[in-house]
Design a protein around this motif. Structure first.
Motif, PDB file in Angstrom:
ATOM      1  N   ALA A  27       0.835  -1.210   0.000  1.00  0.00           N
ATOM      2  CA  ALA A  27       0.000   0.000   0.000  1.00  0.00           C
ATOM      3  C   ALA A  27       0.868   1.258   0.000  1.00  0.00           C
ATOM      4  CB  ALA A  27      -0.933  -0.003   1.212  1.00  0.00           C
ATOM      5  N   ALA A  32      -0.278   4.916  -1.039  1.00  0.00           N
ATOM      6  CA  ALA A  32      -1.236   5.204   0.028  1.00  0.00           C
ATOM      7  C   ALA A  32      -0.642   6.097   1.110  1.00  0.00           C
ATOM      8  CB  ALA A  32      -1.746   3.909   0.655  1.00  0.00           C
ATOM      9  N   ASP A  35      -2.048   6.786   4.747  1.00  0.00           N
ATOM     10  CA  ASP A  35      -3.320   6.074   4.803  1.00  0.00           C
ATOM     11  C   ASP A  35      -3.163   4.570   4.563  1.00  0.00           C
ATOM     12  OD1 ASP A  35      -4.882   8.382   5.280  1.00  0.00           O
ATOM     13  OD2 ASP A  35      -4.781   8.897   3.149  1.00  0.00           O
ATOM     14  N   VAL A  39      -6.015   1.512   4.233  1.00  0.00           N
ATOM     15  CA  VAL A  39      -6.142   0.726   3.000  1.00  0.00           C
ATOM     16  C   VAL A  39      -6.047  -0.762   3.316  1.00  0.00           C
ATOM     17  CG1 VAL A  39      -4.957   0.154   0.846  1.00  0.00           C
ATOM     18  CG2 VAL A  39      -5.368   2.537   1.432  1.00  0.00           C
ATOM     19  N   GLU A  42      -9.174  -2.039   5.147  1.00  0.00           N
ATOM     20  CA  GLU A  42     -10.298  -2.181   4.210  1.00  0.00           C
ATOM     21  C   GLU A  42     -10.091  -3.381   3.290  1.00  0.00           C
ATOM     22  OE1 GLU A  42     -13.985  -1.466   2.705  1.00  0.00           O
ATOM     23  OE2 GLU A  42     -13.068  -0.477   4.440  1.00  0.00           O
ATOM     24  N   VAL A  68      -5.497  -4.938  -2.206  1.00  0.00           N
ATOM     25  CA  VAL A  68      -4.775  -3.777  -1.666  1.00  0.00           C
ATOM     26  C   VAL A  68      -4.507  -2.768  -2.787  1.00  0.00           C
ATOM     27  CG1 VAL A  68      -2.579  -3.013  -0.661  1.00  0.00           C
ATOM     28  CG2 VAL A  68      -3.735  -5.013   0.277  1.00  0.00           C
ATOM     29  N   GLU A  71      -7.732  -0.989  -3.647  1.00  0.00           N
ATOM     30  CA  GLU A  71      -8.092  -0.036  -2.592  1.00  0.00           C
ATOM     31  C   GLU A  71      -7.189   1.202  -2.632  1.00  0.00           C
ATOM     32  OE1 GLU A  71     -10.745   0.092  -0.403  1.00  0.00           O
ATOM     33  OE2 GLU A  71     -11.350  -1.435  -1.830  1.00  0.00           O
ATOM     34  N   THR A  72      -5.907   0.995  -2.921  1.00  0.00           N
ATOM     35  CA  THR A  72      -4.986   2.133  -3.025  1.00  0.00           C
ATOM     36  C   THR A  72      -5.378   3.013  -4.207  1.00  0.00           C
ATOM     37  OG1 THR A  72      -3.214   0.817  -2.055  1.00  0.00           O
ATOM     38  CG2 THR A  72      -2.560   2.808  -3.223  1.00  0.00           C
ATOM     39  N   LEU A  75      -8.292   5.045  -3.232  1.00  0.00           N
ATOM     40  CA  LEU A  75      -7.853   6.140  -2.366  1.00  0.00           C
ATOM     41  C   LEU A  75      -7.249   7.275  -3.186  1.00  0.00           C
ATOM     42  CD1 LEU A  75      -7.128   7.237   0.536  1.00  0.00           C
ATOM     43  CD2 LEU A  75      -4.928   6.114   0.190  1.00  0.00           C
TER      44      LEU A  75
END
Length: 172
Positions: A27, A32, A35, A39, A42, A68, A71-72, A75
């Motif tokens: 991440a 990320a 954050d 990440v 989640e 991952v 999700e990154t 973000l």
């Protein structure tokens, strides 16, 4: 993985402990930054929810890291939209004439009131396209509608806004 599927929740905790460090590194490297923990958390939640779709015998780590990465990416997209909205909402360096500023605030208030008065489907599509700055495809995905429905409802909504605000400019 077999233990997790058999309902042993502690086994998922072992997977989390084993794979969390590599997930966090991924991440961070993917962008990320601070954050990364959010990440990863989640990603593990989504992985747990998606266990039914996990293929037997497949390695867990690559599957998790794909989550991952997604999700990154989500973000990063959110950060980009947020920064664009913040730039648009930031006060201008130029001091506006107080009369012009009052008229601008009044117009914005009238427009938001007109948007709130729209039927829900029209309000949703206008909100996604113009207030959240989503493109057509993203709006369709968020609302779960075909792109054609997004186009037609947006067209009708803009027509209603033009009628509600006849002396104002409403984008076509």
């Amino acid at each position: 993985m077999a233990r997790v599927r058999a309902g042993e929740s502690a086994a998922y905790g072992e997977l989390v402990n084993r794979h969390a460090p590599v997930a966090k590194r991924a991440a961070v490297f993917l962008g990320a930054g601070a954050d990364a923990d959010d990440v990863v958390q989640e990603a593990f939640v989504k992985a747990y929810r998606g266990l039914a779709g996990f293929r037997d015998g497949a390695p867990f780590r690559p599957w998790l890291l794909r989550i991952v990465a997604n999700e990154t990416r989500n973000l990063m997209r959110t950060r980009g939209r947020r920064s664009r909205r913040e730039e648009l909402a930031a006060p201008l360096d130029v001091v506006l004439d107080p009369a012009e500023e009052a008229v601008s605030l009044e117009r914005r208030t009238e427009l938001l009131s007109a948007v709130r008065a729209l039927p829900e489907p029209m309000r949703l599509v206008v909100t996604c396209r113009y207030l959240l700055d989503l493109d057509e495809a993203e709006t369709a995905a968020v609302l779960g509608w075909p792109r054609g429905t997004v186009k037609s409802r947006l067209h009708r909504a803009l027509g209603r806004l033009r009628d509600a605000l006849p002396d104002k400019e409403v984008q076509r």
